[in-house]
Design a protein around this motif. Structure first.
Motif, short mmCIF file in Angstrom:
data_model
loop_
_atom_site.label_atom_id
_atom_site.label_comp_id
_atom_site.label_asym_id
_atom_site.label_seq_id
_atom_site.Cartn_x
_atom_site.Cartn_y
_atom_site.Cartn_z
N SER A 179 -7.52 4.48 5.58
CA SER A 179 -6.48 3.86 6.39
C SER A 179 -6.71 4.06 7.88
O SER A 179 -6.48 3.17 8.69
N ALA A 185 -2.50 -3.62 11.57
CA ALA A 185 -2.05 -4.85 10.92
C ALA A 185 -0.80 -5.37 11.59
O ALA A 185 0.06 -4.60 12.02
N MET A 213 5.86 0.09 0.33
CA MET A 213 4.75 -0.25 1.22
C MET A 213 5.01 0.24 2.64
O MET A 213 4.10 0.72 3.33
N THR A 214 6.25 0.10 3.10
CA THR A 214 6.58 0.52 4.46
C THR A 214 6.28 2.00 4.67
O THR A 214 5.88 2.43 5.75
N ARG A 216 3.82 3.53 3.47
CA ARG A 216 2.39 3.78 3.45
C ARG A 216 1.64 3.17 4.62
O ARG A 216 0.48 3.49 4.85
N LEU A 217 2.28 2.28 5.35
CA LEU A 217 1.62 1.70 6.53
C LEU A 217 1.59 2.72 7.67
O LEU A 217 2.37 3.67 7.71
N ARG A 218 0.69 2.49 8.62
CA ARG A 218 0.52 3.42 9.74
C ARG A 218 1.54 3.13 10.84
O ARG A 218 2.13 2.05 10.91
N ASP A 221 0.86 -0.03 12.84
CA ASP A 221 1.01 -1.32 12.18
C ASP A 221 2.34 -1.95 12.57
O ASP A 221 3.27 -1.26 13.00
N ILE A 223 5.40 -5.07 11.54
CA ILE A 223 5.98 -5.93 10.50
C ILE A 223 7.05 -6.82 11.11
O ILE A 223 7.83 -6.37 11.95
N ARG A 245 10.96 2.63 11.44
CA ARG A 245 10.92 2.36 10.01
C ARG A 245 12.32 2.09 9.44
O ARG A 245 12.48 1.28 8.52
N CYS A 358 1.49 -1.94 -2.17
CA CYS A 358 1.40 -0.53 -1.81
C CYS A 358 -0.04 0.00 -1.82
O CYS A 358 -0.33 0.99 -1.16
N PRO A 362 -1.94 -2.06 2.36
CA PRO A 362 -2.14 -1.02 3.37
C PRO A 362 -3.58 -0.54 3.49
O PRO A 362 -4.04 -0.22 4.58
#
Length: 534
Positions: A179, A185, A213-214, A216-218, A221, A223, A245, A358, A362
């Motif tokens: 990651s 992203a 998923m949220t 696990r994202l950096r 990133d 959204i 978040r 997930c 990511p």
């Protein structure tokens, strides 16, 4: 079995070809079609010999057809005289065309939707069954290249039908980076909240997966969230995760189904939001989650598609289509993804959704190859006929293999692409059988690269059902898809095909050898289909 290029067509309508691909005369096109990542990539033989990374022709063979020459213009050779009808991938390539060329594709939605239909006690519509998506739904063990681009593996095995073999062309990209090594992203989620999304296994499933998923994202990133029912609205503009978040969780938790499906408005607003939040140096994607059953506002596919095409050309934003629901607009979703240089998948369980959102999103937000195409050249001294299984709407004219203006497929790390051919060898023939080449553009420099692999007749396993486990899995998937497409029309089955009941037994044996839950699910799906077909 009819063994000429004039086999009886099945009568099913052809699917719309991918934009930018031109038709050739019917005999040549049949040869192309028959003989021939997931957007952000899915997660996942012997090494090929005679490989080339410099684009040189190393085809070998006596009088063997060479890959198409280098060209830079977008002009096709040949005059368009006829338009073929029927299902071309169920016909055999006539001589003298011994080349097969197609754009890479890693969609898996067709297989996922077929499994959902079978679980509901019904057979999938034949028009939604795409064999390459069945085959590409399973893990492979191809060797991986060290850098961007592909490795090429070519193998195969003889079927129990005289002189017929299944030949497999396997392409693999490098393993996905951790990651921390991938680019950031910028993901715009366009979420269908129409009334039909209230069915269990639609919006509830998407909300659960997006929430996980949220996590696990950096932090770097981003959204954005757009929803649509009778109209579309931006619920959350492009937002860096960082310390925000909670805002994203709140946006996801607040999604509730309501009213009708204005898919056109959702796509238009989604791309406008993505353009507004465009990030340089990031992976910019629109992720469309819908049952794709447009019934309000703009419902004309071409008009909806134009919004995607413009954003792709001007801003490089690509589309990932995630299908849900027992009733699903498969054709529209696939056309949207094709026009948006993206891919489609289908999810029907929490397990499916979490895998897609997930694990794959990511971890694999990256790109290793642009406009990737494959070309397989069969040796006319050893090969009498051949047929590419699937890839019906990924055809590319032979001479456009090295025409980099012609669209190919975008593929990311951790990905494999598999193409299967039914190949009839000449009685007693031995020696060189085929050379498979893949061409792609570097994702950053746009410089072209090629890699090739070759296969000799002596390297074919003597019996498909004692060959490598993964090749057997691919064969089961291909035979299964072919059977679902033909139904009661058995006039032109794949060579070596088994009755569906026997295929179910074979599938269970292969699943036991593979020790892979995904193959267990395949075996169960074949068994359900066998029961439904009687």
């Amino acid at each position: 079995m009819t063994l000429t290029g004039n086999d009886e067509h099945t009568g099913r309508p052809r699917r719309r070809p991918r934009t930018g691909r031109r038709r050739r005369p019917v005999a040549i096109l049949i040869g192309l079609t028959l003989a021939g990542g997931l957007l952000l990539t899915g997660c996942g033989a012997s090494d090929s010999n005679g490989s080339s990374t410099d684009g040189s022709n190393k085809s070998g063979g006596r009088g063997f057809p060479q890959p198409a020459p280098n060209r830079t213009s977008g002009t096709s050779q040949g005059e368009q005289k006829n338009t073929p009808t029927g299902d071309a991938s169920r016909e055999f390539a006539p001589s003298p065309d011994y080349l097969s060329t197609f754009a890479l594709d890693v969609d898996t939605a067709s297989y996922g939707y077929a499994r959902r239909a079978l679980a509901d006690g019904r057979l999938p519509e034949a028009s939604t069954v795409r064999p390459e998506e069945f085959v590409n739904s399973f893990r492979q063990d191809y060797r991986r290249p060290d850098g961007n681009g592909f490795s090429v593996t070519v193998d195969g095995a003889r079927t129990r039908e005289q002189d017929w073999s299944l030949v497999r062309v396997g392409l693999a990209t490098r393993d996905a980076a951790s990651s921390g090594e991938r680019p950031p992203a910028a993901l715009t989620f366009v979420i269908d909240i129409s009334g039909s999304m209230g069915e269990p296994g639609r919006l509830d499933l998407a909300k659960d997966a997006l929430g996980v998923m949220t996590d696990r994202l950096r932090d770097d990133d981003s959204i954005a969230v757009v929803t649509f029912s009778d109209e579309a609205r931006t619920v959350l503009p492009m937002t860096r995760l960082g310390h925000h978040r909670d805002r994203i969780y709140d946006a996801i938790r607040g999604l509730e189904p309501t009213e009708s499906t204005n898919l056109g408005a959702g796509v238009r607003t989604g791309y406008a939001t993505a353009v507004k939040g465009l990030r340089e140096g990031a992976t910019n994607r629109v992720v469309l989650i819908s049952d794709a059953l447009a019934n309000t506002g703009e419902t004309d596919a071409d008009a909806i598609l134009e919004n995607i095409s413009t954003a792709r050309r001007e801003h490089g934003i690509t589309l990932f289509g995630v299908g849900v629901g027992s009733e699903y607009g498969d054709a529209l979703m696939e056309r949207l993804a094709d026009k948006g240089d993206g891919h489609t998948t289908y999810v029907s369980t929490i397990e499916d959704a979490r895998k897609v959102f997930c694990e794959q999103l990511p971890q694999n937000i990256d790109l290793t190859a642009r406009d990737a195409k494959a070309q397989v050249a069969f040796d006319p001294e050893t090969v009498k006929q051949f047929r590419l299984i699937g890839y019906d709407d990924r055809q590319v004219a032979d001479e456009d293999f090295r025409n980099d203006r012609v669209d190919g497929g975008e593929v990311g790390p951790g990905h494999t692409v598999t193409a299967l051919y039914a190949v009839r060898t000449r009685p007693g023939a031995s020696g060189h059988l085929a050379t498979a080449s893949v061409r792609w553009l570097d994702p950053d420099t746009r410089a072209p690269h090629e890699e090739s692999g070759q296969l000799e007749t002596g390297s074919l396993d003597e019996d498909l059902w004692t060959s490598s486990t993964r090749l057997q899995v691919d064969a089961v998937a291909a035979y299964f898809a072919d059977d679902l497409r033909t139904g009661d029309d058995k006039a032109n089955p794949l060579p070596g095909a088994l009755p569906l009941g026997e295929l179910a037994d074979r599938a269970h044996r292969v699943a036991s050898a593979a020790e892979d839950k995904a193959v267990d699910d395949l075996a169960n799906a074949v068994e359900r289909a066998s029961g439904l077909m009687g």
